[in-house]
Every structure is written in structure tokens, then in C-alpha cells.
Design a protein around this motif. Structure first.
Motif, PDB file in Angstrom:
ATOM      1  N   SER A 118       0.866  -1.171   0.000  1.00 16.70           N
ATOM      2  CA  SER A 118       0.000   0.000   0.000  1.00 16.70           C
ATOM      3  C   SER A 118       0.904   1.222   0.000  1.00 16.70           C
ATOM      4  O   SER A 118       1.634   1.453   0.966  1.00 16.70           O
ATOM      5  N   THR A 120       2.243   5.358  -1.546  1.00 21.93           N
ATOM      6  CA  THR A 120       1.871   6.734  -1.841  1.00 21.93           C
ATOM      7  C   THR A 120       1.609   6.869  -3.341  1.00 21.93           C
ATOM      8  O   THR A 120       2.008   6.018  -4.145  1.00 21.93           O
ATOM      9  N   ALA A 121       0.971   7.979  -3.713  1.00 21.21           N
ATOM     10  CA  ALA A 121       0.625   8.204  -5.114  1.00 21.21           C
ATOM     11  C   ALA A 121       1.864   8.236  -6.009  1.00 21.21           C
ATOM     12  O   ALA A 121       1.859   7.688  -7.121  1.00 21.21           O
ATOM     13  N   GLY A 122       2.945   8.852  -5.515  1.00 24.98           N
ATOM     14  CA  GLY A 122       4.159   8.932  -6.315  1.00 24.98           C
ATOM     15  C   GLY A 122       4.770   7.578  -6.602  1.00 24.98           C
ATOM     16  O   GLY A 122       5.198   7.295  -7.734  1.00 24.98           O
ATOM     17  N   HIS A 124       3.190   4.669  -6.530  1.00 24.27           N
ATOM     18  CA  HIS A 124       2.239   3.950  -7.389  1.00 24.27           C
ATOM     19  C   HIS A 124       2.403   4.393  -8.845  1.00 24.27           C
ATOM     20  O   HIS A 124       2.403   3.565  -9.765  1.00 24.27           O
ATOM     21  N   TRP A 125       2.543   5.687  -9.037  1.00 19.05           N
ATOM     22  CA  TRP A 125       2.716   6.246 -10.379  1.00 19.05           C
ATOM     23  C   TRP A 125       3.992   5.729 -11.024  1.00 19.05           C
ATOM     24  O   TRP A 125       4.016   5.371 -12.203  1.00 19.05           O
ATOM     25  N   TYR A 158      -1.068  -0.882  -4.345  1.00 19.12           N
ATOM     26  CA  TYR A 158      -2.395  -0.302  -4.099  1.00 19.12           C
ATOM     27  C   TYR A 158      -2.252   1.127  -3.608  1.00 19.12           C
ATOM     28  O   TYR A 158      -1.446   1.417  -2.717  1.00 19.12           O
ATOM     29  N   CYS A 159      -3.063   2.034  -4.189  1.00 20.09           N
ATOM     30  CA  CYS A 159      -3.066   3.430  -3.751  1.00 20.09           C
ATOM     31  C   CYS A 159      -4.487   3.966  -3.826  1.00 20.09           C
ATOM     32  O   CYS A 159      -5.064   4.079  -4.916  1.00 20.09           O
ATOM     33  N   SER A 160      -5.041   4.314  -2.683  1.00 19.07           N
ATOM     34  CA  SER A 160      -6.426   4.785  -2.610  1.00 19.07           C
ATOM     35  C   SER A 160      -6.591   6.189  -3.179  1.00 19.07           C
ATOM     36  O   SER A 160      -7.719   6.634  -3.409  1.00 19.07           O
ATOM     37  N   ASP A 161      -5.492   6.923  -3.413  1.00 19.09           N
ATOM     38  CA  ASP A 161      -5.573   8.274  -3.953  1.00 19.09           C
ATOM     39  C   ASP A 161      -5.908   8.287  -5.444  1.00 19.09           C
ATOM     40  O   ASP A 161      -6.345   9.310  -5.973  1.00 19.09           O
ATOM     41  N   PHE A 162      -5.684   7.157  -6.112  1.00 27.52           N
ATOM     42  CA  PHE A 162      -5.949   7.071  -7.548  1.00 27.52           C
ATOM     43  C   PHE A 162      -7.432   6.843  -7.800  1.00 27.52           C
ATOM     44  O   PHE A 162      -8.159   6.383  -6.908  1.00 27.52           O
ATOM     45  N   GLN A 167      -6.500   2.056  -8.919  1.00 28.79           N
ATOM     46  CA  GLN A 167      -5.978   1.905  -7.557  1.00 28.79           C
ATOM     47  C   GLN A 167      -5.135   0.649  -7.379  1.00 28.79           C
ATOM     48  O   GLN A 167      -4.277   0.601  -6.501  1.00 28.79           O
TER      49      GLN A 167
END
Length: 212
Positions: A118, A120-122, A124-125, A158-162, A167
């Protein structure tokens, strides 16, 4: 090798891991493969030696924000993985291989292993752009296959911000993908465990007054 159906982070789970090199830490001694061990590997060797001498978990670890987020969001990621792959994920437990072991985040059928991050957005990106698993976890994934004897491992980011459809990212690796790494892990781990034993012997000698 024996498998124990225990919950991660339970008291029983922690006790089983005392003094054993575990999959999430394999990267510490796999760094600089073919060269001398670096400081992270040496500190980890000392931690394991102390645990073997005292029989209790050494106070070397800490709980970061990233780790806390992972514990909280892992059940959501597991559920999304099950829904997307139409499978049931069962408890990863602990694979005990003597002086080392491994705790995957889940097992799939008779052949698969699951590792969930799990992030961060960065992060995950970066994984999305890379089109492959995060290389920071290469040796943990290799360790899953090595210790479990299973055929493949799915890496889940997994990233809930996406947005909902983005995600969850899943990348699968097989034993054939890691054929070279499996051999390297076995070789380097044997050297590392010998270092742990050397440190333990030194500590024992000092404690018993047999070393001047």
C-alpha cells in the motif's frame, strides 16, 4: 521447510521469527552481491545474533507511517485483488526454513503467493510507468518463491488516492523469471547466515569470559 498457519504480527508469529533471516529483509544482505556485506547487512546480522543469544526480539525495528498505512489498507487491497482475479486469498502464515523464513501476504491456490504494498501516489505512479514490480522488493519476491516452493508470485501495488480503476496494479513473476536470482539468494544467504553465527559465537565467548 514447514508452514505455520499463524496471523501476521501476532505474538506467535513474532516468536517464530526470532533469530531467523526473513524475506522482507533479504534485500539487506543481497545488496552488493559478489562484494563484502554493507552496513545494513552487518547491522541485521548483529540483530539476529542477539536474538539467538537472548531468545527475544531485538529492539532494532520501528513502525513508520508507510508501514502503518500498509497494515490498515492491506485488507482492502486483498479484497480488490480477489474480485479482479476471481480467486480466494488465504492466510500467508509463516514458512519456516530453519535459520530463515518468510511470511507472504497471502496464498492463492496451491501455486501462487501474494505480496501487497500500500503505497503513496508517487510510488504507485512510478510502478505504473515502469510496467513492472517495484525493484526495491525484488529480493522479497524472490524469497517468497524460494521459501514457499511455489510457482509464481503476484506483486500488488495499491493506492487509494488514484481513481477507482487505477488503484490496483498487479504484476506476476514466475520461478523462471527469477531463475538466476534464486541461485544468487541461496549462495549469498548461506554466507550471511555464517556471518550471523560468527557474531553469535563472539558474543557467547564474551558472555562466558572465554574471550580476552
Amino acid at each position: 521447510m514447514g508452514w505455520h498457519d499463524v496471523a501476521q504480527n501476532s505474538e506467535e508469529w513474532f516468536l517464530m521469527r526470532i533469530g531467523k533471516a526473513t524475506g522482507s529483509n533479504f534485500g539487506k544482505f543481497m545488496a552488493n552481491f559478489g562484494k563484502a556485506f554493507g552496513d545494513p547487512a552487518k547491522r541485521y546480522a548483529l540483530q539476529l545474533a542477539l536474538e539467538r543469544v537472548t531468545g527475544r526480539k531485538a529492539e532494532f525495528s520501528f513502525q513508520s507511517d508507510d508501514m502503518e498505512r500498509g497494515h490498515l489498507q492491506e485488507p482492502v487491497a486483498r479484497m480488490l485483488y480477489e474480485e479482479s482475479r476471481f480467486v480466494e486469498v488465504t492466510n500467508g502464515g509463516f514458512f519456516d526454513c530453519g535459520q530463515y523464513g518468510d511470511s507472504p501476504d497471502g496464498l492463492i491456490g496451491k501455486d501462487g503467493v501474494l505480496e501487497i504494498k500500500s503505497v503513496t501516489a508517487g510510488v504507485h505512479w512510478d510502478t505504473l510507468k515502469r510496467g513492472s514490480f517495484d525493484p526495491a522488493y525484488r529480493w522479497q519476491l524472490v524469497g517468497h518463491l524460494d521459501c514457499s516452493g511455489r510457482d509464481w508470485v503476484d506483486f500488488v501495488s495499491y493506492c487509494s488516492d488514484f481513481p477507482e480503476e487505477g488503484q490496483l496494479i498487479i504484476y506476476r513473476s514466475t520461478r523462471d523469471d527469477f531463475k538466476e536470482e534464486l541461485g544468487q539468494l541461496a549462495e549469498r544467504r548461506a554466507e550471511f547466515l555464517a556471518l550471523v553465527q560468527t557474531i553469535k559465537n563472539y558474543i557467547d565467548e564474551v558472555a562466558h569470559g572465554t574471550r580476552s
